[in-house]
Design a protein around this motif. Structure first.
Motif, PDB file in Angstrom:
ATOM      1  N   THR A 165       0.824  -1.207   0.000  1.00 53.69           N
ATOM      2  CA  THR A 165       0.000   0.000   0.000  1.00 53.69           C
ATOM      3  C   THR A 165       0.857   1.255   0.000  1.00 53.69           C
ATOM      4  O   THR A 165       0.647   2.178  -0.806  1.00 53.69           O
ATOM      5  CB  THR A 165      -0.935  -0.008   1.219  1.00 53.69           C
ATOM      6  N   ALA A 166       1.828   1.312   0.892  1.00 55.72           N
ATOM      7  CA  ALA A 166       2.682   2.495   0.982  1.00 55.72           C
ATOM      8  C   ALA A 166       3.466   2.712  -0.308  1.00 55.72           C
ATOM      9  O   ALA A 166       3.645   3.858  -0.753  1.00 55.72           O
ATOM     10  CB  ALA A 166       3.625   2.359   2.177  1.00 55.72           C
ATOM     11  N   LEU A 169       1.240   4.266  -2.952  1.00 52.98           N
ATOM     12  CA  LEU A 169       0.883   5.643  -2.625  1.00 52.98           C
ATOM     13  C   LEU A 169       2.075   6.588  -2.724  1.00 52.98           C
ATOM     14  O   LEU A 169       2.000   7.739  -2.292  1.00 52.98           O
ATOM     15  CB  LEU A 169       0.258   5.703  -1.233  1.00 52.98           C
ATOM     16  N   GLY A 171       5.106   6.203  -1.356  1.00 54.91           N
ATOM     17  CA  GLY A 171       5.868   6.328  -0.129  1.00 54.91           C
ATOM     18  C   GLY A 171       7.361   6.134  -0.313  1.00 54.91           C
ATOM     19  O   GLY A 171       7.802   5.292  -1.096  1.00 54.91           O
ATOM     20  N   THR A 172       8.138   6.925   0.404  1.00 57.78           N
ATOM     21  CA  THR A 172       9.583   6.747   0.473  1.00 57.78           C
ATOM     22  C   THR A 172       9.901   5.583   1.402  1.00 57.78           C
ATOM     23  O   THR A 172       9.011   4.999   2.036  1.00 57.78           O
ATOM     24  CB  THR A 172      10.242   8.021   1.002  1.00 57.78           C
ATOM     25  N   THR A 175       8.447   6.346   4.740  1.00 56.76           N
ATOM     26  CA  THR A 175       7.002   6.100   4.826  1.00 56.76           C
ATOM     27  C   THR A 175       6.720   4.610   4.938  1.00 56.76           C
ATOM     28  O   THR A 175       5.878   4.185   5.743  1.00 56.76           O
ATOM     29  CB  THR A 175       6.286   6.663   3.582  1.00 56.76           C
ATOM     30  N   ALA A 179       4.825   2.451   7.852  1.00 54.47           N
ATOM     31  CA  ALA A 179       3.712   1.547   7.541  1.00 54.47           C
ATOM     32  C   ALA A 179       3.949   0.178   8.169  1.00 54.47           C
ATOM     33  O   ALA A 179       3.027  -0.442   8.713  1.00 54.47           O
ATOM     34  CB  ALA A 179       3.543   1.416   6.025  1.00 54.47           C
ATOM     35  N   GLY A 216      -0.883   1.407   5.677  1.00 57.77           N
ATOM     36  CA  GLY A 216      -0.220   2.138   4.602  1.00 57.77           C
ATOM     37  C   GLY A 216      -0.809   3.517   4.397  1.00 57.77           C
ATOM     38  O   GLY A 216      -0.080   4.504   4.171  1.00 57.77           O
ATOM     39  N   LEU A 217      -2.133   3.624   4.462  1.00 52.37           N
ATOM     40  CA  LEU A 217      -2.787   4.929   4.348  1.00 52.37           C
ATOM     41  C   LEU A 217      -2.378   5.848   5.498  1.00 52.37           C
ATOM     42  O   LEU A 217      -2.123   7.047   5.304  1.00 52.37           O
ATOM     43  CB  LEU A 217      -4.304   4.748   4.336  1.00 52.37           C
ATOM     44  N   THR A 220       1.159   7.121   5.056  1.00 49.57           N
ATOM     45  CA  THR A 220       1.203   8.127   4.000  1.00 49.57           C
ATOM     46  C   THR A 220       0.631   9.458   4.473  1.00 49.57           C
ATOM     47  O   THR A 220       1.051  10.531   4.014  1.00 49.57           O
ATOM     48  CB  THR A 220       0.427   7.618   2.766  1.00 49.57           C
TER      49      THR A 220
END
Length: 451
Positions: A165-166, A169, A171-172, A175, A179, A216-217, A220
């Motif tokens: 998920t991350a 989205l 994500g680095t 991030t 997660a 993950g959301l 983020t």
């Protein structure tokens, strides 16, 4: 020791932009096709259809597809339902060294998020690779003691889903790390609801997928977790296994090989702990040619879960049957294979299968148990009514990386499973899209085949 959570997050982030080796891409496509084949029967049978109805009011606004009813909604809603349906028929993939089924939670989450945000097919596949990278390696760190009380697909699956998920989205590595940290607080699912009565087990994977999407959301959105969540004295490994984690084993080869290239694709529609027995019985029967009436007894010597989970004489439901060495051996010897037809109501009522079950004895073998989980073996002794005794040592399982399903065998399995829910055109179209396409797989028309 360097922080394993940070190293795993960096490894996942690497997959978002690195050149994708052809072998890794092809194995990822094979894995996604296998997920669809495993998921589709669950759209018609098991807890998925009932859940879709009771949860309909909560699907929300979004573009993620819940295949069980074809509805679109939020990524969390679709991940939950697709996670349930993909673990219902017990055909989903296995990472042998971790005793873990990564596909059900990870792909369910990744596909839902990818559809919702309109990601490319390439980004989706990369997120699957990253989710497998982290989840499978954490499974190595926790096993074998984690599996004593915890259903590892329910627990670690949450983390794999969070990583995918991350990644999708944008994500680095930082991030993704948060997660992972957040998802360790959501990861649950105990062995009683795997081994005991009821049909909660598929919900384990649905919850893992949904909870991973939530993690993950959250990451983020800027929510943070402790980056020591995996290995600290009060972290996830310590709370759910006998140690703070075997991170040396888990991180071995990081950057040199990736777990999605070492997956087991199920050749039988039952618990993987039964596979060595079935492969061994099939080998003996092909060598000697005995019939069911010739069998006096079959002794199976296996590793711990073979005896603890699958030594099951009481079989009332298809779920019971999929976790019974005795039933699956009976089905193999009478039907010829252990696929979908072995678990129909008609098969469960067959007297010839039931007649074989009391002849099958399952015990734990200390030497074989010591090699688990990286080796899945069985010793068989078949005593025939004419006095002959047949001994066989089954060292591999068909479908494991050292005895893999060919592309043709994998497609044959997909075609059989998908035909339960899709017409010929949809089934072929999905197969071509997954194996050779560039776009995301999208909506399907689910309907039982009438012929």
């Amino acid at each position: 020791m360097s922080n394993p959570l940070i190293r795993l997050a960096e490894a996942a982030a690497h997959w978002n932009n690195c050149p994708l080796p052809e072998e890794v891409d092809w194995q990822t496509r094979r894995t996604i096709l296998d997920w669809f084949g495993s998921m589709l029967p669950g759209c018609l049978d098991g807890p998925g259809p009932a859940l879709a109805k009771v949860l309909a009011s909560g699907r929300g606004e979004g573009r993620a597809i819940s295949y069980v009813d074809g509805s679109v909604g939020t990524s969390r809603h679709a991940a939950l339902l697709n996670g349930v349906t993909s673990h219902t028929a017990e055909f989903d993939d296995i990472f042998r060294d971790g005793g873990y089924h990564p596909g059900s939670p990870t792909i369910s989450a990744a596909l839902a998020v990818a559809q919702d945000v309109g990601a490319s097919g390439d980004a989706f596949r990369r997120a699957v690779i990253g989710g497998y990278e982290v989840g499978c390696r954490i499974a190595i760190a926790l096993q074998p003691s984690h599996y004593r009380d915890w259903h590892i697909t329910a627990t670690v699956g949450t983390i794999g889903a969070a990583v995918s998920t991350a990644m999708l989205l944008g994500g680095t590595a930082d991030t993704i790390a948060h997660a992972i940290a957040i998802s360790t607080s959501f990861a649950g699912g105990h062995q009683e609801n795997l081994q005991g009565l009821g049909n909660t087990k598929p919900l384990h994977c649905g919850h893992a997928a949904e909870a991973g999407v939530l993690a993950g959301l959250a990451a983020t959105a800027g929510v943070t977790g402790s980056l020591d969540s995996l290995h600290a004295p009060h972290g996830y490994a310590a709370a759910s296994s006998d140690t703070t984690g075997n991170w040396q084993a888990a991180l071995d080869g990081l950057g040199e090989w990736t777990p999605i290239t070492r997956m087991t694709f199920k050749n039988h529609g039952c618990c993987g702990h039964i596979f060595p027995t079935l492969d061994g019985v099939r080998t003996l029967q092909s060598q000697v040619g005995f019939q069911t009436d010739d069998i006096h007894s079959i002794t199976v010597r296996g590793y711990g879960p073979t005896a603890a989970i699958c030594n099951r004489m009481t079989v009332e439901t298809a779920r019971d049957a999929r976790f019974s060495v005795q039933y699956c051996v009976g089905a193999l010897l009478t039907i010829g294979r252990v696929r979908m037809e072995a678990f129909t109501p008609e098969a469960l009522a067959r007297d010839d299968i039931r007649a074989i079950m009391p002849k099958v004895v399952v015990v734990e073998d200390a030497e074989i148990a010591a090699a688990y989980p990286s080796r899945r073996m069985a010793r068989l002794r078949v005593e025939l009514t004419d006095g002959r005794v047949l001994d066989h040592f089954q060292e591999t399982r068909k479908g494991d990386p050292d005895d893999p399903l060919t592309d043709e065998e994998l497609v044959e399995k997909y075609d059989e499973l998908a035909a339960v829910a899709l017409g010929d055109q949809d089934r072929e179209g999905l197969k071509q899209q997954v194996l050779f396409g560039t776009d995301l797989p999208m909506a399907l028309t689910i309907a039982p085949r009438t012929a």
